[in-house]
Design a protein around this motif. Structure first.
Motif, short mmCIF file in Angstrom:
data_model
loop_
_atom_site.label_atom_id
_atom_site.label_comp_id
_atom_site.label_asym_id
_atom_site.label_seq_id
_atom_site.Cartn_x
_atom_site.Cartn_y
_atom_site.Cartn_z
N SER A 188 0.87 -1.19 0.00
CA SER A 188 0.00 0.00 0.00
C SER A 188 0.90 1.23 0.00
CB SER A 188 -0.90 0.03 1.24
OG SER A 188 -0.11 0.20 2.40
N GLY A 189 0.31 2.38 -0.21
CA GLY A 189 1.08 3.62 -0.11
C GLY A 189 1.62 3.81 1.29
N MET A 190 0.79 3.51 2.31
CA MET A 190 1.25 3.69 3.69
C MET A 190 2.39 2.73 4.03
SD MET A 190 -0.15 6.33 4.79
CE MET A 190 0.75 6.27 6.34
N TYR A 238 -1.81 14.14 3.41
CA TYR A 238 -2.64 12.97 3.73
C TYR A 238 -2.58 12.67 5.23
CZ TYR A 238 -4.58 8.28 3.56
OH TYR A 238 -5.35 7.17 3.78
N ASN A 277 -2.87 16.89 -0.51
CA ASN A 277 -4.20 16.29 -0.55
C ASN A 277 -4.89 16.61 0.77
OD1 ASN A 277 -6.39 14.54 -0.59
ND2 ASN A 277 -5.17 12.74 -0.11
N ASP A 323 5.96 12.86 -1.54
CA ASP A 323 4.83 11.99 -1.85
C ASP A 323 4.26 12.49 -3.18
OD1 ASP A 323 2.29 10.83 -2.11
OD2 ASP A 323 2.01 10.70 0.06
N THR A 329 1.94 10.91 -5.02
CA THR A 329 0.73 10.13 -5.31
C THR A 329 -0.22 10.84 -6.25
OG1 THR A 329 0.85 9.04 -3.17
CG2 THR A 329 -1.32 9.10 -4.22
N ALA A 351 1.33 6.21 -3.54
CA ALA A 351 0.27 5.22 -3.40
C ALA A 351 -0.19 4.88 -4.82
CB ALA A 351 -0.88 5.78 -2.58
N THR A 356 -2.14 2.70 -5.45
CA THR A 356 -3.57 2.45 -5.26
C THR A 356 -4.40 3.39 -6.13
OG1 THR A 356 -2.97 2.07 -2.94
CG2 THR A 356 -5.31 2.41 -3.42
N LYS A 357 -3.87 4.59 -6.36
CA LYS A 357 -4.63 5.65 -7.05
C LYS A 357 -4.46 5.52 -8.56
CE LYS A 357 -4.85 6.92 -2.71
NZ LYS A 357 -5.95 6.61 -1.85
N PHE A 412 -8.96 8.33 -4.93
CA PHE A 412 -9.01 9.10 -6.18
C PHE A 412 -8.14 8.41 -7.23
CE2 PHE A 412 -5.91 10.98 -3.18
CZ PHE A 412 -4.73 10.86 -3.89
C1 LIG Z 1 -1.25 11.51 -0.88
C2 LIG Z 1 -1.42 10.12 -0.33
N1 LIG Z 1 -0.35 9.44 0.09
C3 LIG Z 1 -0.46 8.19 0.58
C4 LIG Z 1 -1.69 7.56 0.67
C5 LIG Z 1 -1.78 6.18 1.26
O1 LIG Z 1 -2.02 5.22 0.28
P1 LIG Z 1 -2.69 3.79 0.62
O2 LIG Z 1 -4.12 4.04 0.94
O3 LIG Z 1 -2.44 2.98 -0.60
O4 LIG Z 1 -1.96 3.26 1.81
C6 LIG Z 1 -2.83 8.23 0.24
C7 LIG Z 1 -4.16 7.59 0.32
O5 LIG Z 1 -5.19 8.21 0.11
C8 LIG Z 1 -2.70 9.55 -0.26
O6 LIG Z 1 -3.77 10.26 -0.68
#
Ligand SMILES: Cc1ncc(COP(=O)(O)O)c(C=O)c1O
Length: 371
Positions: free
Chosen positions: A76-78, A102, A146, A171, A173, A193, A195-196, A324
């Motif tokens: 994941s991003g985190m 975030y 964000n 970051d 993302t 992330a 994920t986006k 997003f």
């Molecule tokens: C700018 C940003 N960084 C990191 C993350 C974390 O990503 P993840 O939800 O994949 O852990 C997010 C999640 O919304 C984000 O918006």
């Protein structure tokens, strides 16, 4: 010849070409394995699924091609952000974080870095340079932030932070490597992330760390191996597939966002609109200088919580959802998630729908709440 966004996008889908033997599948095979055939001396071969997996290798190869830097994948991003913190920091270190980025990044610092003796300060993204960086081991920027979409000057932050002896993390993302290139602007590390938009289909979580510093890559790889926060092979396979169309999706999303931001700004129901691509936006001049595209996120305010909820829920081409960067346009009232924004503040993620149809749906829903 130096790479451009187009040349990177063009070769992205053919990265596997040189390694193919006659009869191999052209699409990436999915390797679901915890153990590998390993008689005798196993050095140089896959041994165990916490250390290596050929599906990760393929997605990391793609990400490295886009970032022009070695990349390490995370679930994941985190997990990527955690690997940077826990891989690089030690007790007594001080970290600077954005106060408006975030929220989970700040929560991670408060709940898990602080008890280990790592302190942190917060600063707004729009004034991130003010106060300098003396005393910080790590300076972490999120630009555009964000959800408010303020930006800071990555080159200036990197120069000043490096003079103070800090490592600079960005970051990226909200932008992806097609929209902004922090490593080329002087940052030491990119976290994202995927994920986006990178995956883009809202069906998987993923993240990566990119750096041209081998010690940083070794530290986050070591963290991944020991902490065991590894990406699943199937998730990596999905991200690989998503990345193949990132250029096309991101291009459509950014072009549509540029158009929709302009029209939204002129609608009577909308106030406080932010989009770095709009002339007159507080971020615009710096955005022109450091961003390749202006992104697919737009933020604005509607008169109340109720109007914002109605706008999102009544729009026929919009999903009411957090996150997003997906192919579907989505939006969220961010006060709902605890961000320090007014109750009617909406973060809109523009998707891949044809722009005129999308605007008609947005306008119809805005007209309805304007009475
Ligand atoms: C700018 C940003 N960084 C990191 C993350 C974390 O990503 P993840 O939800 O994949 O852990 C997010 C999640 O919304 C984000 O918006």
């Amino acid at each position: 010849m130096s790479e451009t966004a187009s040349s990177r996008a063009a070769s992205l889908a053919h990265l596997r070409r040189d390694g193919l033997a006659k009869g191999d599948p052209i699409p990436l095979p999915l390797t679901m394995a915890a153990i590998f055939h390993n008689p005798g001396d196993g050095a140089g071969y896959s041994q165990y699924g916490r250390y290596s997996n050929s599906t990760w290798d393929a997605v990391e190869h793609m990400l490295a091609h886009l970032e022009d830097a070695p990349c390490v994948g995370f679930p994941s991003g985190m997990a990527a952000i955690s690997a940077v913190f826990f891989g690089l920091l030690k007790s007594g270190d001080r970290v600077l974080l954005p106060s408006d980025g975030y929220h989970a990044t700040r929560a991670l610092a408060e709940r898990f870095l602080k008890p280990f003796g790592i302190t942190y300060d917060l600063r707004p993204t729009s004034t991130f340079l003010d106060g300098g960086f003396d005393g910080y081991r790590l300076v972490y920027a999120e630009t555009p932030s964000n959800p408010r979409l303020d930006i800071c000057d990555i080159t200036a932050v990197a120069e000043a932070a490096h003079r103070a002896g800090a490592t600079v993390v960005v970051d990226n993302t909200t932008m992806t490597p097609f929209g902004q290139r922090p490593l080329d602007l002087g940052a030491d590390v990119v976290v994202a992330a995927d994920t986006k938009a990178a995956n883009g289909h809202s069906d998987v979580l993923f993240g990566h760390v990119a750096s041209r510093n081998p010690e940083i890559i070794a530290a986050v790889t070591g963290w991944r191996e020991m902490a065991g926060g590894i990406p699943g092979p199937f998730e990596a396979w999905l991200v690989h597939r998503g990345l193949e169309t990132l250029d096309v999706r991101f291009d459509r999303m950014c072009s549509s966002a540029e158009e929709i931001a302009k029209r939204l700004k002129n609608h009577r129901a909308v106030s406080g609109l932010r989009y770095p691509g709009l002339e007159g936006d507080p971020s615009h001049n710096l955005a022109r200088a450091q961003m390749v595209r202006f992104g697919f996120l737009v933020s604005f305010e509607l008169a109340s919580e109720g109007k914002a909820e109605d706008f999102i829920n009544n729009c026929t081409l919009m999903q009411a959802a957090t996150s997003f960067g997906g192919v579907h346009t989505s939006a969220e009232r961010r006060a709902k998630r605890g961000d320090a924004v007014p109750p009617g503040f909406v973060r809109l993620s523009v998707g891949c729908e044809p722009v005129e149809e999308l605007w008609q749906a947005i306008e119809a829903s805005l007209d309805k709440i304007s009475g």
